[in-house]
Design a protein around this motif. Structure first.
Motif: not given
Length: 670
Positions: A566-587, A590-594
């Protein structure tokens, strides 16, 4: 009995069962003077890991000693004669987006001398690495420098490959060894791989035996390897036992970890030039781990935040849940956001700001934490000097332990997406008037300032809404966001499991396509349990593979893919990163950082963005983005009977959440 522990890596029946002091014997790497020893219990045979894969695994473990000890965060590489592993300074230069602020990190190799290589008969040193072991708790454990020398055989055999790694800590006495390090003068791993005669590496390669990857000329080379551990102990004394039971347990644990990882070790896929220049080789191959911010920056900030805030938050915790997970998870997310914002806006936390940082602080547009929950993340970010606020449909008990000025930034309010406001509005107020009559506060997209950074941390019903909410600022300047998906819901707020994405199809995923999507049918309907287990195992290598079928076919993977689509369809430049957090839900999504970094750079230099004038947005572009968002909402709400029906479901669920919070506080609502 509690939960089952990890299965034994090594068969206890293959060990002698005797203490280390009774099984030590002279090592084959001893030169007759130093006193290297080993033990039959410190040897594991029958590994199928090829030498190149073992070399890659060793590189990974050099940068990740936390795989061996829970007391360690990481290792900072201070020097690598081969230039394979990167120092903190080199890693920061690899992240070219660090243009706003120079981050000086402790860890220069200028004052650290490498230990001289040992004289090992039959081997010659070919590489020197100096690393600094970083403990998790710097108040209990000190940092330690260590030199690692890689050796190769002087006379190499075509049928046997031997590689040796010798680790020498920079201390001279047993009493100087930190708790997390085995008390020895040096430690060595020797890996001997014997090729099957039919698979001699000198024999010609043929296409019939090529790997499943289909790469011509590269075939599976059979054989078996033996991994052994060798130590150079300190001399025995009246108050020191060089072969203590604790040392034996530590050595067995080190060998077991190496064996466990070697069983699944593999070489990373070939990367193109751009990817290989941005992926630190010592991190192992995982294209979305530590790919946005260097790991040491986030971990150093996390350590500081933990020392500053964790004790008080855990002590004053008033929720029924355990504080440990929630507090440390929010501290880890805050550390990532602080370094992300330093990267995007050039704004350091308050404690690091100098007089010349004040003007740069104006670059930060503020943040809003949607569905902020216990409010701890908002509290930490405010304390660190970042302006912002958070809201949730119900107040949490934790809010009461926070300072009054922080509580004023936490709002108990129901969020109604603007498309739903438009759908249920009428001259007499419609459904929204019922919220007002019931004393339920609500807000819409228009109440969030245009440039605000959106935080969507386990926001559940708001997860898929996050890019839609964030994009309503302006066509050329969408609000940047960080979304950490958790539980899966549709746009109406009802629980919903999105179908897995079709990775073969290029372009955006459309709801109308899912019925013909072969990936839309869950793989567990095939009944092939063996295939499922194989897919799961394939996703559980040393570094994990977030793009594996096992991950992408999961409910969480499908929700993540849907949010990105959905983010890309709107036009966002999307990046993914695995966060170092104590959770299995850690993806983290990030939208439009660059684009934000580039926009601020051009603003600072007086340049104009290609798609906008600095004096305002392009009206046609704004209309286009709103049309796209409106079409997405229409399409996604069709499964609930249309936008109006979805809006009704949303409002009823929002009222329910608010009333639950009110009842817990003893406030009556109709």
């Amino acid at each position: 009995m509690g939960r089952r522990g990890r299965a034994r890596v090594r068969d206890p029946s293959m060990l002698t069962g005797k203490p280390l002091s009774e099984t030590v014997e002279r090592s084959i790497i001893d030169n007759g003077k130093d006193g290297w020893v080993t033990s039959p219990d410190l040897k594991h045979e029958g590994l199928s890991c090829e030498p190149d894969a073992m070399h890659h695994l060793t590189n990974f473990l050099l940068g990740n000693p936390n795989m061996n000890s829970s007391h360690l965060f990481r290792a900072d590489i201070l020097y690598d004669s081969a230039g394979i592993l990167k120092t903190p300074e080199e890693k920061e230069r690899m992240f070219t987006a660090y243009t706003h602020a120079e981050v000086a990190q402790e860890g220069s190799a200028k004052s650290v001398e490498a230990a001289p290589p040992k004289d090992i008969p039959g081997f010659v040193p070919v590489r020197t690495i100096v690393r600094r072991l970083i403990p998790r708790n710097s108040t209990l454990d000190r940092r330690l420098e260590q030199t690692c020398h890689q050796y190769e055989e002087k006379e190499q055999s075509p049928s046997v490959n031997r590689s040796l790694y010798v680790y020498t800590p920079h201390y001279s006495s047993p009493k100087d060894a930190p708790f997390y390090h085995p008390v020895v003068q040096s430690l060595a791993y020797l890996y001997e791989f014997r090729y099957d005669s039919a698979d001699d590496p000198a024999s010609p390669k043929d296409e019939e035996n090529t790997k499943e990857t289909g790469e011509a000329g590269e075939r599976t080379r059979g054989g078996k390897g033996t991994l052994s551990l060798h130590i150079l102990p300190f001399p025995a004394s009246e108050d020191f036992d060089p072969f203590s039971a604790r040392l034996e347990r530590t050595l067995q644990a080190l060998l077991s970890t190496h064996v466990r990882l070697a069983r699944n070790a593999r070489l990373p896929p070939r990367l193109d030039a751009q990817e290989s220049s941005q992926t630190p080789p010592d991190e192992g191959y995982n294209p979305v781990k530590d790919n946005i911010i260097p790991r040491h920056l986030v971990q150093n900030t996390y350590s500081r935040l933990k020392l500053q805030y964790a004790s008080d938050l855990c002590r004053d915790w008033v929720e029924d849940t355990q504080p440990s997970k929630h507090v440390f998870e929010d501290l880890a997310i805050a550390a990532f956001l602080i370094e992300l914002w330093r990267n995007m806006y050039g704004v350091p936390p308050k404690a690091e700001r100098k007089d010349d940082d004040e003007h740069r602080g104006q670059n930060f547009p503020g943040f809003v934490d949607i569905a902020c929950g216990n409010g701890v993340l908002v509290y930490i970010l405010l304390m660190e000097g970042y302006e912002g606020w958070g809201f949730d449909a119900r107040r949490r008990k934790t809010w009461t332990i926070l300072p009054d000025w922080v509580q004023a930034r936490l709002r108990e309010t129901v969020y109604i997406p603007k498309p739903f406001v438009d759908a249920v509005s009428s001259p007499d107020g419609g459904l929204l008037s019922k919220l007002t009559a019931a004393g339920i506060p609500f807000h819409t997209d228009d109440d969030i300032p245009r440039d605000t950074f959106i935080i969507s941390n386990h926001a559940d019903e708001l997860t898929v809404w996050t890019p839609l909410l964030a994009a309503r600022a302006a066509a050329y300047l969408r609000r940047p966001f960080l979304s950490i998906p958790c539980c899966s819901h549709s746009l109406s707020g009802a629980k919903f499991r999105y179908p897995p994405p079709n990775t073969k199809r290029q372009g955006k995923q459309k709801r109308d396509d899912t019925s013909s999507d072969p990936m839309a049918q869950s793989s567990d309907q095939s009944g092939d349990l063996k295939a499922l287990r194989a897919a799961k195992q394939a996703s559980s290598t040393v570094t994990g593979d977030p793009n594996s079928a096992a991950v992408m076919n999961s409910t969480y993977g499908s929700l993540t893919a849907k949010t990105i689509a959905i983010a890309e369809e709107i036009g966002y430049e999307v990046e993914r990163t695995l966060l170092r957090i104590p959770s299995t839900r850690n993806m983290g999504i990030i939208g439009d950082r660059k684009r934000t970094i580039e926009r601020l750079r051009r603003l600072a230099t007086g340049e104009k963005m290609a798609e906008e004038g600095l004096d305002g947005a392009n009206a046609d572009q704004i209309e286009t983005i709103e049309d796209i968002a409106r079409e997405i909402v229409r399409r996604e709400c069709a499964r609930d009977g249309g936008i109006e029906e979805a809006a009704k479901i949303w409002i009823e669920r929002a009222k329910g959440l608010f009333h639950v919070g009110a009842r817990r506080r003893g406030i009556g609502h109709d």
